[in-house]
Motif scaffolding. Sequence first.
Motif, mmCIF file in Angstrom:
data_model
loop_
_atom_site.group_PDB
_atom_site.id
_atom_site.type_symbol
_atom_site.label_atom_id
_atom_site.label_comp_id
_atom_site.label_asym_id
_atom_site.label_seq_id
_atom_site.Cartn_x
_atom_site.Cartn_y
_atom_site.Cartn_z
ATOM 1 N N PHE A 16 0.874 -1.179 0.000
ATOM 2 C CA PHE A 16 0.000 0.000 0.000
ATOM 3 C C PHE A 16 0.897 1.210 0.000
ATOM 4 O O PHE A 16 2.133 1.081 -0.003
ATOM 5 C CB PHE A 16 -0.984 -0.041 1.180
ATOM 6 C CG PHE A 16 -0.364 0.192 2.539
ATOM 7 C CD1 PHE A 16 -0.637 1.357 3.243
ATOM 8 C CD2 PHE A 16 0.477 -0.743 3.115
ATOM 9 C CE1 PHE A 16 -0.072 1.578 4.499
ATOM 10 C CE2 PHE A 16 1.042 -0.537 4.367
ATOM 11 C CZ PHE A 16 0.765 0.632 5.052
ATOM 12 N N ASP A 17 0.308 2.402 -0.039
ATOM 13 C CA ASP A 17 1.115 3.623 -0.159
ATOM 14 C C ASP A 17 2.156 3.743 0.940
ATOM 15 O O ASP A 17 3.235 4.280 0.716
ATOM 16 C CB ASP A 17 0.209 4.862 -0.154
ATOM 17 C CG ASP A 17 -0.620 4.975 -1.419
ATOM 18 O OD1 ASP A 17 -0.347 4.246 -2.403
ATOM 19 O OD2 ASP A 17 -1.567 5.790 -1.423
ATOM 20 N N GLY A 18 1.868 3.217 2.140
ATOM 21 C CA GLY A 18 2.792 3.336 3.260
ATOM 22 C C GLY A 18 3.815 2.226 3.378
ATOM 23 O O GLY A 18 4.650 2.238 4.268
ATOM 24 N N GLY A 19 3.744 1.213 2.515
ATOM 25 C CA GLY A 19 4.699 0.111 2.588
ATOM 26 C C GLY A 19 4.047 -1.219 2.239
ATOM 27 O O GLY A 19 3.443 -1.369 1.182
ATOM 28 N N GLN A 20 4.169 -2.179 3.165
ATOM 29 C CA GLN A 20 3.643 -3.522 2.956
ATOM 30 C C GLN A 20 2.677 -3.868 4.087
ATOM 31 O O GLN A 20 2.739 -3.281 5.161
ATOM 32 C CB GLN A 20 4.782 -4.542 2.958
ATOM 33 C CG GLN A 20 5.861 -4.251 1.921
ATOM 34 C CD GLN A 20 7.004 -5.238 2.017
ATOM 35 O OE1 GLN A 20 6.891 -6.362 1.559
ATOM 36 N NE2 GLN A 20 8.104 -4.808 2.629
ATOM 37 N N ALA B 111 -9.764 -1.845 3.679
ATOM 38 C CA ALA B 111 -10.264 -0.679 2.953
ATOM 39 C C ALA B 111 -9.530 0.594 3.374
ATOM 40 O O ALA B 111 -9.442 1.546 2.595
ATOM 41 C CB ALA B 111 -11.765 -0.527 3.177
ATOM 42 N N GLY B 112 -8.982 0.606 4.578
ATOM 43 C CA GLY B 112 -8.274 1.770 5.080
ATOM 44 C C GLY B 112 -6.834 1.895 4.602
ATOM 45 O O GLY B 112 -6.145 2.851 4.957
ATOM 46 N N LEU B 113 -6.370 0.966 3.790
ATOM 47 C CA LEU B 113 -4.992 1.005 3.283
ATOM 48 C C LEU B 113 -4.986 1.681 1.906
ATOM 49 O O LEU B 113 -5.322 1.059 0.896
ATOM 50 C CB LEU B 113 -4.412 -0.411 3.176
ATOM 51 C CG LEU B 113 -4.250 -1.176 4.484
ATOM 52 C CD1 LEU B 113 -3.837 -2.615 4.206
ATOM 53 C CD2 LEU B 113 -3.243 -0.496 5.394
ATOM 54 N N ALA B 114 -4.601 2.939 1.878
ATOM 55 C CA ALA B 114 -4.583 3.697 0.624
ATOM 56 C C ALA B 114 -3.633 3.060 -0.385
ATOM 57 O O ALA B 114 -2.514 2.691 -0.052
ATOM 58 C CB ALA B 114 -4.156 5.135 0.901
ATOM 59 N N GLY B 115 -4.107 2.910 -1.612
ATOM 60 C CA GLY B 115 -3.274 2.354 -2.676
ATOM 61 C C GLY B 115 -3.028 0.855 -2.546
ATOM 62 O O GLY B 115 -2.074 0.340 -3.122
ATOM 63 N N ARG B 116 -3.895 0.158 -1.845
ATOM 64 C CA ARG B 116 -3.717 -1.279 -1.577
ATOM 65 C C ARG B 116 -3.676 -2.105 -2.864
ATOM 66 O O ARG B 116 -4.523 -1.960 -3.730
ATOM 67 C CB ARG B 116 -4.848 -1.789 -0.695
ATOM 68 C CG ARG B 116 -4.763 -3.280 -0.382
ATOM 69 C CD ARG B 116 -5.999 -3.785 0.345
ATOM 70 N NE ARG B 116 -7.123 -3.884 -0.572
ATOM 71 C CZ ARG B 116 -8.247 -3.200 -0.483
ATOM 72 N NH1 ARG B 116 -8.444 -2.343 0.494
ATOM 73 N NH2 ARG B 116 -9.205 -3.362 -1.363
ATOM 74 N N GLU B 117 -2.654 -2.974 -2.965
ATOM 75 C CA GLU B 117 -2.543 -3.954 -4.044
ATOM 76 C C GLU B 117 -2.077 -5.258 -3.431
ATOM 77 O O GLU B 117 -1.077 -5.284 -2.699
ATOM 78 C CB GLU B 117 -1.544 -3.501 -5.100
ATOM 79 C CG GLU B 117 -1.995 -2.313 -5.910
ATOM 80 C CD GLU B 117 -1.018 -1.961 -7.021
ATOM 81 O OE1 GLU B 117 -0.134 -2.785 -7.345
ATOM 82 O OE2 GLU B 117 -1.137 -0.855 -7.553
ATOM 83 N N TYR B 118 -2.787 -6.337 -3.720
ATOM 84 C CA TYR B 118 -2.394 -7.644 -3.202
ATOM 85 C C TYR B 118 -1.227 -8.181 -4.014
ATOM 86 O O TYR B 118 -1.157 -7.988 -5.229
ATOM 87 C CB TYR B 118 -3.579 -8.614 -3.253
ATOM 88 C CG TYR B 118 -4.706 -8.187 -2.354
ATOM 89 C CD1 TYR B 118 -4.578 -8.248 -0.971
ATOM 90 C CD2 TYR B 118 -5.889 -7.693 -2.879
ATOM 91 C CE1 TYR B 118 -5.605 -7.830 -0.140
ATOM 92 C CE2 TYR B 118 -6.925 -7.282 -2.063
ATOM 93 C CZ TYR B 118 -6.775 -7.355 -0.698
ATOM 94 O OH TYR B 118 -7.791 -6.942 0.123
ATOM 95 N N GLY B 119 -0.307 -8.838 -3.329
ATOM 96 C CA GLY B 119 0.858 -9.402 -3.998
ATOM 97 C C GLY B 119 1.866 -9.904 -2.986
ATOM 98 O O GLY B 119 1.638 -9.868 -1.767
ATOM 99 N N ASP B 120 2.991 -10.371 -3.486
ATOM 100 C CA ASP B 120 4.063 -10.881 -2.641
ATOM 101 C C ASP B 120 4.642 -9.766 -1.775
ATOM 102 O O ASP B 120 4.654 -8.596 -2.182
ATOM 103 C CB ASP B 120 5.194 -11.455 -3.497
ATOM 104 C CG ASP B 120 4.762 -12.638 -4.355
ATOM 105 O OD1 ASP B 120 3.652 -13.164 -4.149
ATOM 106 O OD2 ASP B 120 5.542 -13.026 -5.246
ATOM 107 N N ILE B 121 5.124 -10.153 -0.604
ATOM 108 C CA ILE B 121 5.807 -9.208 0.279
ATOM 109 C C ILE B 121 7.138 -9.829 0.725
ATOM 110 O O ILE B 121 7.378 -11.018 0.508
ATOM 111 C CB ILE B 121 4.952 -8.818 1.508
ATOM 112 C CG1 ILE B 121 4.650 -10.044 2.389
ATOM 113 C CG2 ILE B 121 3.664 -8.131 1.053
ATOM 114 C CD1 ILE B 121 3.952 -9.693 3.712
ATOM 115 N N ALA B 122 7.964 -9.012 1.344
ATOM 116 C CA ALA B 122 9.226 -9.469 1.932
ATOM 117 C C ALA B 122 9.432 -8.657 3.208
ATOM 118 O O ALA B 122 9.552 -7.428 3.149
ATOM 119 C CB ALA B 122 10.381 -9.283 0.962
ATOM 120 N N ILE B 123 9.417 -9.354 4.365
ATOM 121 C CA ILE B 123 9.457 -8.665 5.653
ATOM 122 C C ILE B 123 10.542 -9.245 6.555
ATOM 123 O O ILE B 123 11.015 -10.352 6.350
ATOM 124 C CB ILE B 123 8.087 -8.714 6.355
ATOM 125 C CG1 ILE B 123 7.661 -10.152 6.625
ATOM 126 C CG2 ILE B 123 7.045 -7.981 5.504
ATOM 127 C CD1 ILE B 123 6.380 -10.281 7.452
#
Length: 165
Positions: free
Chosen positions: A23-27, A102-114
């Motif tokens: 999302f806009d703020g990260g993952q 819904a509160g995550l601006a720019g949300r896109e589902y996909g792989d992450i790395a944390i």
Amino acid sequence: MAVPGIIPIAHEPGYRTSTIGRFDGGQFLASITYGSPDGFAWGDGREERNRLFVVLHRFDHDGHHQGSDIWCAGTWAEQTGRPHDARSVAARAEARLADALAGLAGREYGDIAIRPFRLTVDGVVFGLVTECHAEDGDGDGEHDWAELYPDRLGFSAPWNGEYDT
């Protein structure tokens, strides 16, 4: 093989990692999962202590944990008492997760790395915790996998984002 500093988690639509992405703020990593305080076993009232949580972990773009929203929807006992009711524990959890996502601006589902992280809420461990499968006898074995708690998803070599349950 040692746990890497940043652990990939693959997005699998329709499965246990269907609500992860950027999302806009990260993952983010979100889930609905049951969890119990450490040390409790089935029986003797565990149905009252096994609680359904809505979890939303947020990470920066480099995978550092930034914060978590963890909400308890109710207990296993409550859910089994009203499993199909519109106000059931599971229905409340699904609604809360939808609102959180819904509160995550720019949300896109996909792989992450944390990166690994750990926190405890009401006695329940949450996080991506590194662990050791086989100890060398003195408890100093190399950490060789990471476990997502309380979801119980295990990540290990070849570190491709796939998990074991």
